[in-house]
Design a protein around this motif. Structure first.
Motif, PDB file in Angstrom:
ATOM      1  N   ILE A   7       0.855  -1.198   0.000  1.00 22.61           N
ATOM      2  CA  ILE A   7       0.000   0.000   0.000  1.00 22.61           C
ATOM      3  C   ILE A   7       0.888   1.244   0.000  1.00 22.61           C
ATOM      4  O   ILE A   7       1.610   1.487   0.968  1.00 22.61           O
ATOM      5  N   GLY A   8       0.807   2.024  -1.072  1.00 21.61           N
ATOM      6  CA  GLY A   8       1.663   3.209  -1.212  1.00 21.61           C
ATOM      7  C   GLY A   8       2.806   2.878  -2.139  1.00 21.61           C
ATOM      8  O   GLY A   8       3.653   2.041  -1.817  1.00 21.61           O
ATOM      9  N   GLY A  10       5.369   4.833  -3.492  1.00 26.78           N
ATOM     10  CA  GLY A  10       6.328   5.930  -3.623  1.00 26.78           C
ATOM     11  C   GLY A  10       7.757   5.407  -3.620  1.00 26.78           C
ATOM     12  O   GLY A  10       8.033   4.292  -4.074  1.00 26.78           O
ATOM     13  N   TYR A  11       8.646   6.232  -3.088  1.00 27.17           N
ATOM     14  CA  TYR A  11      10.082   5.905  -3.082  1.00 27.17           C
ATOM     15  C   TYR A  11      10.377   4.593  -2.350  1.00 27.17           C
ATOM     16  O   TYR A  11      11.360   3.928  -2.655  1.00 27.17           O
ATOM     17  N   ILE A  12       9.539   4.255  -1.365  1.00 24.81           N
ATOM     18  CA  ILE A  12       9.753   3.011  -0.618  1.00 24.81           C
ATOM     19  C   ILE A  12       8.881   1.884  -1.159  1.00 24.81           C
ATOM     20  O   ILE A  12       9.358   0.777  -1.437  1.00 24.81           O
ATOM     21  N   ASP A  31      -2.172   2.284  -4.817  1.00 24.52           N
ATOM     22  CA  ASP A  31      -1.929   3.703  -4.546  1.00 24.52           C
ATOM     23  C   ASP A  31      -3.211   4.483  -4.790  1.00 24.52           C
ATOM     24  O   ASP A  31      -3.978   4.156  -5.701  1.00 24.52           O
ATOM     25  N   VAL A  32      -3.427   5.522  -3.963  1.00 18.70           N
ATOM     26  CA  VAL A  32      -4.626   6.346  -4.138  1.00 18.70           C
ATOM     27  C   VAL A  32      -4.479   7.268  -5.355  1.00 18.70           C
ATOM     28  O   VAL A  32      -5.451   7.833  -5.818  1.00 18.70           O
ATOM     29  N   VAL A  81       3.103   4.249   3.270  1.00 20.28           N
ATOM     30  CA  VAL A  81       2.508   5.539   2.904  1.00 20.28           C
ATOM     31  C   VAL A  81       3.261   6.665   3.635  1.00 20.28           C
ATOM     32  O   VAL A  81       4.001   6.399   4.579  1.00 20.28           O
ATOM     33  N   PRO A  82       3.080   7.899   3.205  1.00 21.50           N
ATOM     34  CA  PRO A  82       3.858   8.991   3.814  1.00 21.50           C
ATOM     35  C   PRO A  82       3.475   9.257   5.269  1.00 21.50           C
ATOM     36  O   PRO A  82       2.331   9.034   5.668  1.00 21.50           O
ATOM     37  N   THR A  83       4.449   9.760   6.023  1.00 21.13           N
ATOM     38  CA  THR A  83       4.200  10.226   7.391  1.00 21.13           C
ATOM     39  C   THR A  83       4.866  11.593   7.542  1.00 21.13           C
ATOM     40  O   THR A  83       5.920  11.703   8.177  1.00 21.13           O
ATOM     41  N   TYR A  95      -2.308   9.205   6.865  1.00 19.21           N
ATOM     42  CA  TYR A  95      -2.160   8.258   5.745  1.00 19.21           C
ATOM     43  C   TYR A  95      -2.034   6.818   6.253  1.00 19.21           C
ATOM     44  O   TYR A  95      -2.566   5.888   5.654  1.00 19.21           O
ATOM     45  N   SER A 117       6.186   2.435   6.964  1.00 17.24           N
ATOM     46  CA  SER A 117       6.273   3.892   7.145  1.00 17.24           C
ATOM     47  C   SER A 117       6.963   4.208   8.461  1.00 17.24           C
ATOM     48  O   SER A 117       6.785   3.478   9.451  1.00 17.24           O
ATOM     49  N   THR A 118       7.722   5.287   8.483  1.00 15.47           N
ATOM     50  CA  THR A 118       8.336   5.743   9.732  1.00 15.47           C
ATOM     51  C   THR A 118       7.241   6.361  10.587  1.00 15.47           C
ATOM     52  O   THR A 118       6.504   7.234  10.110  1.00 15.47           O
ATOM     53  N   GLU A 150      12.173   1.369   7.368  1.00 18.46           N
ATOM     54  CA  GLU A 150      13.035   1.349   6.186  1.00 18.46           C
ATOM     55  C   GLU A 150      14.206   2.300   6.417  1.00 18.46           C
ATOM     56  O   GLU A 150      14.031   3.363   7.000  1.00 18.46           O
ATOM     57  N   HIS A 256      12.418  13.892   3.986  1.00 22.14           N
ATOM     58  CA  HIS A 256      11.251  13.542   4.799  1.00 22.14           C
ATOM     59  C   HIS A 256      11.676  12.672   5.964  1.00 22.14           C
ATOM     60  O   HIS A 256      10.847  12.159   6.696  1.00 22.14           O
ATOM     61  N   ARG A 321      11.509  17.419  -1.169  1.00 23.60           N
ATOM     62  CA  ARG A 321      10.719  17.541   0.054  1.00 23.60           C
ATOM     63  C   ARG A 321      11.569  18.058   1.219  1.00 23.60           C
ATOM     64  O   ARG A 321      12.656  17.570   1.458  1.00 23.60           O
TER      65      ARG A 321
HETATM   66  N1  LIG Z   1      11.964   7.780   0.765  1.00 21.09           N
HETATM   67  C1  LIG Z   1      12.884   7.365   1.633  1.00 21.09           C
HETATM   68  O1  LIG Z   1      14.063   7.403   1.363  1.00 21.09           O
HETATM   69  C2  LIG Z   1      12.465   6.786   2.967  1.00 21.09           C
HETATM   70  C3  LIG Z   1      13.448   6.155   3.755  1.00 21.09           C
HETATM   71  C4  LIG Z   1      13.072   5.586   4.962  1.00 21.09           C
HETATM   72  C5  LIG Z   1      11.752   5.671   5.380  1.00 21.09           C
HETATM   73  N2  LIG Z   1      10.816   6.307   4.607  1.00 21.09           N
HETATM   74  C6  LIG Z   1       9.424   6.342   5.083  1.00 21.09           C
HETATM   75  O2  LIG Z   1       8.634   5.516   4.262  1.00 21.09           O
HETATM   76  C7  LIG Z   1       7.312   6.048   4.166  1.00 21.09           C
HETATM   77  C8  LIG Z   1       6.946   6.242   2.706  1.00 21.09           C
HETATM   78  O3  LIG Z   1       7.807   7.216   2.164  1.00 21.09           O
HETATM   79  P1  LIG Z   1       7.939   7.464   0.589  1.00 21.09           P
HETATM   80  O4  LIG Z   1       9.154   8.290   0.433  1.00 21.09           O
HETATM   81  O5  LIG Z   1       7.853   6.185  -0.138  1.00 21.09           O
HETATM   82  O6  LIG Z   1       6.617   8.334   0.318  1.00 21.09           O
HETATM   83  P2  LIG Z   1       6.076   8.825  -1.112  1.00 21.09           P
HETATM   84  O7  LIG Z   1       5.380  10.113  -0.860  1.00 21.09           O
HETATM   85  O8  LIG Z   1       7.160   8.736  -2.126  1.00 21.09           O
HETATM   86  O9  LIG Z   1       5.004   7.713  -1.509  1.00 21.09           O
HETATM   87  C9  LIG Z   1       3.893   7.417  -0.783  1.00 21.09           C
HETATM   88  C10 LIG Z   1       2.789   6.958  -1.731  1.00 21.09           C
HETATM   89  O10 LIG Z   1       1.684   6.568  -0.919  1.00 21.09           O
HETATM   90  C11 LIG Z   1       0.493   6.933  -1.578  1.00 21.09           C
HETATM   91  N3  LIG Z   1      -0.595   6.938  -0.600  1.00 21.09           N
HETATM   92  C12 LIG Z   1      -0.907   7.852   0.337  1.00 21.09           C
HETATM   93  N4  LIG Z   1      -1.956   7.454   1.068  1.00 21.09           N
HETATM   94  C13 LIG Z   1      -2.324   6.244   0.593  1.00 21.09           C
HETATM   95  C14 LIG Z   1      -3.328   5.303   0.936  1.00 21.09           C
HETATM   96  N5  LIG Z   1      -4.157   5.534   1.960  1.00 21.09           N
HETATM   97  N6  LIG Z   1      -3.427   4.186   0.227  1.00 21.09           N
HETATM   98  C15 LIG Z   1      -2.590   3.932  -0.813  1.00 21.09           C
HETATM   99  N7  LIG Z   1      -1.608   4.783  -1.189  1.00 21.09           N
HETATM  100  C16 LIG Z   1      -1.467   5.913  -0.480  1.00 21.09           C
HETATM  101  C17 LIG Z   1       0.809   8.260  -2.209  1.00 21.09           C
HETATM  102  O11 LIG Z   1      -0.067   8.567  -3.279  1.00 21.09           O
HETATM  103  C18 LIG Z   1       2.270   8.044  -2.661  1.00 21.09           C
HETATM  104  O12 LIG Z   1       2.343   7.585  -4.010  1.00 21.09           O
HETATM  105  C19 LIG Z   1       7.315   7.338   4.991  1.00 21.09           C
HETATM  106  O13 LIG Z   1       6.876   7.062   6.286  1.00 21.09           O
HETATM  107  C20 LIG Z   1       8.782   7.712   5.023  1.00 21.09           C
HETATM  108  O14 LIG Z   1       9.112   8.492   6.143  1.00 21.09           O
HETATM  109  C21 LIG Z   1      11.146   6.850   3.407  1.00 21.09           C
END
Ligand SMILES: NC(=O)c1ccc[n+]([C@@H]2O[C@H](COP(=O)([O-])OP(=O)(O)OC[C@H]3O[C@@H](n4cnc5c(N)ncnc54)[C@H](O)[C@@H]3O)[C@@H](O)[C@H]2O)c1
Length: 426
Positions: A7-8, A10-12, A31-32, A81-83, A95, A117-118, A150, A256, A321
């Protein structure tokens, strides 16, 4: 073969889903954002990450990875998902709440639910578990619930997803074991099992450790500017002590993770975390410090041309970000005294809503070049081009990355503003 629902995307989430799909699992990415889903189903990615486009193309073509806007029944649910934080620095766990609720109709006894998610400490116990309970499940018996934070480095995500040690904190020891096994099947790094709250705190303390240490280096940079000391020499010499490792100062802390996670601790234990809170304040003050130095560097000019190189929060990525470079760019753009030209080879104009230029156009006629990000492109700056094209070849390297050594260029660095102090003291 197990089915995994991520679910989600994004980058993770997307790299995680792709790695499981490559290992042969049936993976549904949810993804939403319809655009993200549509692109993925066409085998395309919407984020920049090394080797990810090729991997996604491959696993989508094989049929192992599909995307949808809603979850389906699966054996394992991974929430990524994002936090982010609210304006007042409180954690926004909406989220995570939404994502957890979204899997309820598809959840069955015996499933594994992992939050990647963190999250603030106690979120698994105080937010995720109650939602699952309201959905009709006993989170301590019916399903296996765990937090697996992560710690990948953008730019190396596909390597580190496989090689890093994973901390898996279960609501119960059995949940930690079951969730740990999910990762053991695909990664080569160690998998360490613990309690959910310990996993939450360990992730947050990793980033807090770095944030606090960067704050110390930034404070040293400010002290050095006041006292006319070269902080880089100080750090080099101090680090010759076998147990000292002072970090490098810079234009601030972004992204983030580092710029966000310490607030999660401060929110939950404000009385006990003055050092963490003050470190956040010091790092947040660095964009002002950079802009102040640009003002000093251009004090003699009526309408200085300032070239800004880099907008992302760190080098060789496209992520802006919480980027201090963005904050600095906006502050300079808002000051009508400057003619500001901005360049970033990793960022597109639709990400930032202001004009971007090529590096060469940005520096043409510039009085000062402010380097805010250590992209590889800026580590290999053509020094002769700076001398030929800039009105005055002055570089303020806030990342200590350009390696400029041409005597025809005046170089300033955060932590090494001695020359500026000397000029202004006459
Ligand atoms: N990016 C990093 O390098 C990294 C590293 C360690 C931890 N994290 C943590 O991992 C988590 C995700 O980060 P990210 O960078 O992948 O975020 P991101 O913003 O790149 O991606 C998150 C995705 O989740 C989707 N989303 C939001 N709400 C949703 C829902 N209810 N159902 C389905 N999809 C939904 C969004 O549309 C988005 O595409 C965060 O808690 C972040 O702190 C990220």
């Amino acid at each position: 073969m197990k089915k995994i629902c991520v679910i989600g995307l994004g980058y993770i989430g997307l790299p995680t889903a792709s790695v499981f799909a490559r290992a042969g699992y049936e993976v549904l990415g949810v993804d939403v954002n319809q655009k993200v889903v549509d692109s993925l189903n066409e085998g395309k990615v919407t984020i920049e990450e090394v080797n990810l486009p090729e991997l996604v193309k491959e696993v989508v073509a094989k049929g192992n990875l599909k995307a949808s806007v809603s979850p389906e029944k699966a054996d394992v649910f991974i929430i990524a998902v994002p936090t982010p934080i609210h304006e007042d620095h409180r954690a926004n766990v909406d989220y995570v709440e939404e994502a957890t609720k979204s899997i309820l109709p598809y959840l069955e006894k015996g499933n594994i639910v992992i939050v990647e998610s963190t999250i603030p400490p106690r979120t698994m116990d105080d937010l995720v578990a109650p939602i699952l309970k309201e959905g009709g499940f006993d989170p301590y018996n019916d399903i296996y619930v765990a937090h697996c934070p992560e710690r990948v480095l953008p730019g190396r995500i596909l390597i580190e997803l496989i090689e890093n040690t994973r901390i898996v904190g279960g609501l119960t020891p059995e949940a930690a074991k079951k969730a740990g096994d999910v990762y053991r099947a695909v990664i080569t790094g160690d998998v360490v099992e613990t309690e959910a709250v310990t996993a939450e705190m360990s992730k947050l303390m990793e980033n807090t450790f770095r944030d606090v240490n960067i704050a110390l280096a930034n404070e040293l940079a400010k002290i050095s500017a006041r006292l006319g000391v070269n902080a880089h020499d100080v750090i080099k010499l101090a680090n010759k002590h076998p147990r000292v490792n002072i970090h490098l100062p810079g234009p601030g802390v972004g992204g983030h993770c580092l710029a966000v996670d310490p607030y999660f601790i401060v929110e939950k234990a404000p009385e006990e975390s003055p050092l963490i809170a003050e470190s956040r304040r010091i790092n947040n003050s660095m964009p002002d410090f950079v802009v102040e130095q640009v003002k000093r560097l251009t004090a003699e000019l009526d309408h200085p041309v300032v070239a800004v190189a880099g907008l992302t929060y760190k080098g060789n990525i496209d992520d802006i970000r919480e980027s201090p470079a963005m904050e600095i760019a906006h502050m300079l753009l808002d000051n009508k005294r400057y003619d500001v030209r901005i360049t970033d080879p990793h960022v597109s104009e639709d990400q930032v809503h202001f004009n971007l230029q090529s590096f060469s156009d940005a520096i043409s006629g510039a009085n000062v070049l402010v380097v805010l990000v250590d992209h590889d492109e800026f580590k290999q700056i053509d020094q002769q081009e700076l001398i030929e094209k800039m009105a005055t070849p002055v570089v303020f390297d806030t990342r200590n990355c350009t390696g400029i050594d041409n005597p025809g260029i005046t170089l300033y660095r955060i932590g090494d503003l001695k020359k500026l102090t000397a000029i202004q003291q006459g």
